[in-house]
Design a protein around this motif. Structure first.
Motif, short mmCIF file in Angstrom:
data_model
loop_
_atom_site.label_atom_id
_atom_site.label_comp_id
_atom_site.label_asym_id
_atom_site.label_seq_id
_atom_site.Cartn_x
_atom_site.Cartn_y
_atom_site.Cartn_z
N ARG A 121 -9.80 1.19 39.68
CA ARG A 121 -9.03 1.38 38.60
C ARG A 121 -9.03 2.67 37.66
N GLU A 122 -10.51 2.96 37.53
CA GLU A 122 -11.14 3.84 36.69
C GLU A 122 -11.28 5.27 37.60
N HIS A 170 -9.50 8.28 33.89
CA HIS A 170 -7.98 7.82 33.66
C HIS A 170 -7.65 6.83 34.48
N ASP A 171 -6.43 6.13 34.21
CA ASP A 171 -5.69 5.14 34.81
C ASP A 171 -4.72 5.49 35.98
N ALA A 172 -4.11 4.76 36.66
CA ALA A 172 -2.97 5.14 37.51
C ALA A 172 -1.86 5.72 36.73
N ALA A 173 -1.73 5.58 35.56
CA ALA A 173 -0.57 6.31 34.81
C ALA A 173 -0.95 7.40 34.14
N ARG A 174 -2.15 8.10 34.54
CA ARG A 174 -2.79 9.30 33.94
C ARG A 174 -3.15 9.16 32.45
N GLU A 205 -8.84 16.00 25.07
CA GLU A 205 -9.86 15.34 24.25
C GLU A 205 -11.34 15.12 24.78
N ARG A 206 -11.35 15.54 26.42
CA ARG A 206 -12.09 14.92 27.21
C ARG A 206 -13.38 15.76 26.87
N ARG A 207 -14.54 15.11 27.01
CA ARG A 207 -16.11 15.70 26.63
C ARG A 207 -16.75 15.82 27.98
#
Length: 149
Positions: free
Chosen positions: A79-80, A106-110, A145-147
């Motif tokens: 999932r992740e 991210h999930d399957a829906a991005r 926003e990813r770090r």
């Protein structure tokens, strides 16, 4: 630091250095080893760091033993997606550690997520984790926003 790591016996299914009681140096080594293993997203590799009867609380799930841990991790990383984790030693003593962490996926829906949390770890004399209690909160984020990459 690496001299101490290289001097430790190689990990096996029945033992994983460094062993308790921990020093600051060996506690930091244990946290880094956990971070590296979890970032592999390999349930088999990660499960070997826990005792055969290890107890877990992860959010609302209560797990016992390597097989339940392995199955949980397979579901998690199915999932992740594009999972990336950072762990930080918060405190330690004898055979216990407190660790803070954050990870992104991210999930399957991005939809991207950042999860924050704290873990309490307790180790058996052979260096395998016998108890892990995790409290985790999730925050939806934008990709920019990813770090953690």
């Amino acid at each position: 630091m690496w001299d101490a790591v290289l001097a430790q016996p190689a990990p096996t299914a029945e033992g994983r250095p460094p062993f308790p009681p921990f020093t600051l140096e060996t506690a930091l080594q244990k946290v880094q080893a956990a971070e590296d293993a979890w970032n592999s997203c390999d349930p088999d590799r990660v499960a070997l760091a826990y005792t055969p009867d290890s107890e877990w609380r992860n959010r609302t799930e209560f797990l016992r033993g390597r097989e339940e841990i392995r199955a949980f991790l397979r579901r998690k990383w199915d999932r992740e997606l594009d999972y990336r984790l950072k762990k930080e030693l918060w405190s330690f003593g004898e055979n216990r550690m407190a660790v803070r962490f954050e990870y992104e996926f991210h999930d399957a829906a991005r939809q991207w997520w950042r999860a924050y949390g704290n873990e309490m770890w307790e180790f058996a004399p052979n260096g395998l984790m016998q108890r892990r209690f995790a409290s985790i909160n999730d925050l939806a984020i934008r990709e920019d926003e990813r770090r953690l990459r």
